[in-house]
Design an enzyme around this catalytic site. Structure first.
Site, PDB file in Angstrom:
ATOM      1  N   CYS A  94      18.066   0.254 -24.682  1.00 58.20           N
ATOM      2  CA  CYS A  94      17.423  -0.015 -23.392  1.00 58.20           C
ATOM      3  C   CYS A  94      17.266  -1.508 -23.112  1.00 58.20           C
ATOM      4  CB  CYS A  94      16.045   0.642 -23.334  1.00 58.20           C
ATOM      5  SG  CYS A  94      16.086   2.431 -23.436  1.00 58.20           S
ATOM      6  N   HIS A 353      16.200   3.871 -14.276  1.00 61.42           N
ATOM      7  CA  HIS A 353      16.400   3.229 -15.575  1.00 61.42           C
ATOM      8  C   HIS A 353      17.815   3.489 -16.090  1.00 61.42           C
ATOM      9  CE1 HIS A 353      15.935   1.767 -19.531  1.00 61.42           C
ATOM     10  NE2 HIS A 353      15.246   2.752 -20.087  1.00 61.42           N
ATOM     11  N   CYS A 383      10.516  -1.520 -23.726  1.00 61.52           N
ATOM     12  CA  CYS A 383      10.527  -0.807 -25.001  1.00 61.52           C
ATOM     13  C   CYS A 383      11.953  -0.359 -25.274  1.00 61.52           C
ATOM     14  CB  CYS A 383       9.577   0.387 -24.966  1.00 61.52           C
ATOM     15  SG  CYS A 383      10.067   1.730 -23.850  1.00 61.52           S
ATOM     16  N   GLY A 385      14.462   2.325 -27.702  1.00 58.81           N
ATOM     17  CA  GLY A 385      14.579   3.427 -28.635  1.00 58.81           C
ATOM     18  C   GLY A 385      14.912   2.954 -30.039  1.00 58.81           C
TER      19      GLY A 385
END
Length: 396
Positions: A94, A353, A383, A385
């Site tokens: 991400c 996203h 954040c 993963g």
């Protein structure tokens, strides 16, 4: 190399409208999405000779489909830039789009580049299925097919099971740890949609969003102007029967791309433009994988410390809203931060996203917000993963 680090400027930033999974952008290849924003970015600075671009850095989280073979280099060629312009693709899931910005800025800061483009792209609609190679030749049995759209696949059995929970279950764990209830998550999601709808109506995205050729998509596709607290409350939890995380308080699956033009002082003069902002500092941190949602907490603290700034000095903060639970968990750990400066034009729950593009999108967003304000300190953070956090500080 130089004796001192050079200042790095964000001269411009663009992005596509964000499409929903299977929506308006699903017919566009990710390498074409990347080429589109790259071409649009370069065309907006006509004084800059494209041959002066030292490198193009793009983030991409998948890499298993049409964006394979180094999508950054493919974008350079498809956009019609000189073949002398190289390209590199990076993956921090991400955070990939922001990682691309950080790596490009680092190259400029140390004198390895003067002008660079950084961005990110993802088509979650077009993410392929993959089939692992069998353990032996000519198997007679059926083979399992894996979707590469999102999350874990082909997990290494050496990984502890608590590390490899689904992203949604990770959001539930964060909600449990930080005491974030369903009502708070839904209220946060509702406000994200309202802010995004107001921003589009007021023309606040006009400076950064560029059209995708051949696609009629006038704004981000997942914004729900008419949603309500009641509508969100009626949705069932997705990951636990008694849980709090729903489709309504989570970011959707998306397609899109974003790109930024970065320079040093000499490159800035070649553009003939005033920069949007200056990159001040960045930081990356690790956390237990199942609590990935809280990753930005320490990353933001470290980045601000490097920049010599405090939370109460932040005038704009783009926190990627993977889930309302994780966004609220982070915000609760930043005392002194003015909540009104957070995602003022809506966040990923409404805007979307597209994994590899989001870091570039939110970095460009705070750069444009600083330019509109004329001065200030901005932070962009995500954040990630598998348990990481990434943050970038910009100033004007």
């Amino acid at each position: 190399m130089t004796d001192r680090l050079r200042d790095v400027y964000v001269v411009d930033a663009v992005r596509t409208p964000i499409g929903k999974h299977g929506g308006a952008l699903s017919g566009v290849r990710p390498d074409d999405l990347a080429a589109g924003v790259l071409g649009a970015l370069v065309s907006r600075t006509p004084d800059l000779d494209p041959a002066r671009i030292d490198d193009v850095h793009f983030g991409n989280a998948n890499g298993a489909g049409e964006e394979n073979r180094d999508v950054a280099r493919m974008a350079v060629l498809l956009a019609g830039l000189p073949v002398t312009v190289p390209g590199v693709t990076v993956n921090r899931l991400c955070g990939s789009g922001m990682e691309a910005v950080i790596q490009a800025a680092r190259a400029i800061a140390v004198g390895d580049a003067s002008v660079a483009v950084a961005g990110g792209v993802e088509s979650m609609s077009r993410a392929p299925w993959v089939v692992p190679k069998p353990d032996r030749a000519f198997p007679a049995t059926h083979q399992e097919m894996h979707s590469t759209t999102l999350g874990w696949r082909m997990v290494n059995p050496a990984m502890p099971k608590e590390w490899t929970v689904t992203l949604g279950e990770g959001a539930e764990l964060v909600a449990d740890r930080y005491g974030i209830d369903r009502a708070a998550q839904d209220a946060f999601a509702l406000e994200s949609h309202r802010k995004a709808a107001r921003a589009w109506e007021a023309g606040l995205y006009d400076a950064e969003v560029v059209a995708v050729d051949g696609v009629d998509l006038p704004r981000d596709e997942c914004i729900r102007d008419t949603t309500s607290a009641g509508a969100l409350a009626a949705l069932r939890p997705v990951f636990r029967t008694d849980g709090t995380v729903t489709a309504g308080n989570s970011s959707p699956l998306n397609d899109g791309a974003a790109a930024l033009l970065l320079t040093d002082e000499a490159g800035l003069r070649a553009t003939g433009r005033e920069p949007l902002a200056r990159i001040a500092a960045s930081a990356v941190t690790g956390i237990e994988p199942q609590y990935f949602g809280a990753g930005p907490v320490e990353a933001v603290h470290r980045a601000l410390k490097k920049a010599g700034r405090r939370l109460d000095e932040v005038t704009a903060l783009e926190l990627n809203e993977a889930f309302a639970a994780q966004a609220l968990a982070c915000l609760g750990q930043w005392p002194g931060l003015d909540p009104d400066v957070v995602n003022p034009r809506g966040g990923a729950i409404a805007v979307g996203h597209p994994l590899g593009a989001s870091g570039a999108r939110i970095t460009g967003a705070v750069a444009h917000q600083l330019a509109a304000a004329g001065t200030g300190t901005a932070v962009a953070s995500l954040c990630i993963g598998v348990g990481q956090g990434l943050a970038l500080v910009l100033e004007r």
